[in-house]
Write an enzyme that holds these catalytic residues in place. Structure first.
Site, PDB file in Angstrom:
ATOM      1  N   ASN A 106       0.829  -1.195   0.000  1.00 28.35           N
ATOM      2  CA  ASN A 106       0.000   0.000   0.000  1.00 28.35           C
ATOM      3  C   ASN A 106       0.870   1.254   0.000  1.00 28.35           C
ATOM      4  O   ASN A 106       2.012   1.237   0.464  1.00 28.35           O
ATOM      5  CB  ASN A 106      -0.924   0.006   1.214  1.00 28.35           C
ATOM      6  N   VAL A 107       0.297   2.348  -0.474  1.00 28.77           N
ATOM      7  CA  VAL A 107       1.033   3.614  -0.557  1.00 28.77           C
ATOM      8  C   VAL A 107       0.399   4.682   0.325  1.00 28.77           C
ATOM      9  O   VAL A 107       0.686   5.866   0.172  1.00 28.77           O
ATOM     10  CB  VAL A 107       1.102   4.105  -2.024  1.00 28.77           C
ATOM     11  N   HIS A 123       5.962  -0.177  -2.598  1.00 27.61           N
ATOM     12  CA  HIS A 123       5.574   0.573  -3.797  1.00 27.61           C
ATOM     13  C   HIS A 123       5.608   2.080  -3.597  1.00 27.61           C
ATOM     14  O   HIS A 123       5.024   2.825  -4.383  1.00 27.61           O
ATOM     15  CB  HIS A 123       4.181   0.127  -4.258  1.00 27.61           C
ATOM     16  N   CYS A 134      15.228  16.552 -11.508  1.00 28.65           N
ATOM     17  CA  CYS A 134      16.196  16.921 -10.469  1.00 28.65           C
ATOM     18  C   CYS A 134      16.038  16.130  -9.176  1.00 28.65           C
ATOM     19  O   CYS A 134      16.811  16.322  -8.236  1.00 28.65           O
ATOM     20  CB  CYS A 134      16.098  18.416 -10.175  1.00 28.65           C
ATOM     21  N   SER A 223      -4.155  -9.313   0.664  1.00 30.00           N
ATOM     22  CA  SER A 223      -3.561  -9.230  -0.673  1.00 30.00           C
ATOM     23  C   SER A 223      -3.819 -10.504  -1.459  1.00 30.00           C
ATOM     24  O   SER A 223      -3.678 -11.610  -0.929  1.00 30.00           O
ATOM     25  CB  SER A 223      -2.047  -8.994  -0.580  1.00 30.00           C
ATOM     26  N   PHE A 249      -9.858 -12.569   1.414  1.00 22.84           N
ATOM     27  CA  PHE A 249     -11.051 -13.103   0.767  1.00 22.84           C
ATOM     28  C   PHE A 249     -10.727 -13.466  -0.678  1.00 22.84           C
ATOM     29  O   PHE A 249     -10.151 -12.675  -1.412  1.00 22.84           O
ATOM     30  CB  PHE A 249     -12.188 -12.075   0.785  1.00 22.84           C
ATOM     31  N   CYS A 266     -10.146  -8.979   7.821  1.00 28.69           N
ATOM     32  CA  CYS A 266      -8.834  -8.796   8.445  1.00 28.69           C
ATOM     33  C   CYS A 266      -8.983  -8.273   9.867  1.00 28.69           C
ATOM     34  O   CYS A 266      -8.304  -8.746  10.786  1.00 28.69           O
ATOM     35  CB  CYS A 266      -7.994  -7.819   7.619  1.00 28.69           C
TER      36      CYS A 266
END
Length: 293
Positions: A106-107, A123, A134, A223, A249, A266
């Site tokens: 996850n991010v 990620h 730059c 996941s 799931f 979860c």
């Protein structure tokens, strides 16, 4: 390997209690209770069109216009997301001394917001924007001000939330959307996350594998493992003979590698981690952790 499937939590509780250095791999299912949609259905297929690729984002202004327009509308809600019971349960696992590493796909940084410290963002992180020229970085909140300044009225659009911190804008033309360039050098700005078709930084992968070598078991949480960048860690664990459990799931890419699979919420399955631990078990976990340090 025979997969043990259960609809209840006791088997997972026993799995976690048996291991003192868990390598936890988390995915989008951890954050759905925080209001962030996931990507895949119960069969592992996409629920919506595939996310933008790195090649398209870097090569096409029209792709960047569409991406940042959707992000402008969706970011405020994404940025306000808060950790849910799953994030807090995994933070409690670390507090018990049983966590080797939490490797998240996850991010959203919600694991860190819940108190987890031993985390690698495989990620990247969506709350940072990076210049592809730059390498200068800025907070996503700061970039939001630039987007709204250059595109008045867009922030007032209403749309359903999408998984990548964006929004589903289906009937909107993006041709006139202005994408701000890097204030320092004028190059393309990109969220500091790994897009499809982009490589995860080697140093990040090597750090994660080093932790996997020190782990005594793997726990997959939320996941389907359909993305190879995460799945390869489970493959490596299986080759090393580590026991692997998955809490998810539906189908996962690693179903034939699992020693335990639990199809349950979860938050419900991990709720026991937020209860006071057994003193003897806690002492044992700390002893093993100290010996392996």
């Amino acid at each position: 390997m025979t997969v043990a499937i259960t609809q209840t939590g006791p088997a997972l509780q026993e799995f976690i209690k048996r291991h003192q250095r868990l390598f936890v791999l988390s995915g989008a299912g951890c954050s759905t209770d925080s209001g962030i949609p996931d990507y895949r259905d119960l069969h592992g297929g996409w629920k919506r069109p595939q996310p933008v690729t790195f090649q398209a984002f870097m090569g096409e202004l029209s792709t960047r216009q569409r991406y940042w327009a959707r992000s402008l509308v969706g970011w405020p809600r994404f940025g306000l997301a808060r950790p849910n019971a799953t994030h807090h349960a995994l933070a409690a696992l670390e507090a018990r001394g049983q966590l080797e590493l939490l490797l998240t796909q996850n991010v959203d940084r919600l694991h860190q917001a819940a108190g987890s410290q031993a985390v690698i963002d495989l990620h990247g992180r969506l709350d940072v924007v990076r210049c592809m020229g730059c390498e200068q970085r800025m907070p996503r909140t700061e970039f939001q001000l630039l987007l709204e300044r250059d595109n008045p009225g867009w922030a007032d659009l209403e749309a359903a939330q999408a998984p990548d911190g964006d929004a589903d804008l289906d009937s909107v033309a993006f041709d006139n959307f202005v994408v701000p360039a890097c204030p320092a050098c004028g190059c393309v700005l990109k969220p500091d996350v790994v897009f499809f078709g982009e490589n995860v930084p080697r140093e990040r992968v090597e750090r994660a594998f080093a932790h996997l070598q020190a782990a005594d078991a793997v726990l997959v949480v939320g996941s389907s493992l359909m993305v190879y960048s995460g799945f390869r860690f489970v493959q490596a664990a299986a080759r090393a003979g580590l026991p692997i459990a998955a809490l998810n799931f539906g189908r996962t890419r690693a179903d034939d590698l699992l020693s335990l699979k639990v199809e349950q919420s979860c938050a419900q399955a991990l709720a026991f981690l937020q209860q006071p631990p057994d003193p003897l078990h806690t002492a044992t976990a700390r002893y093993h952790s100290a010996r392996s340090a």
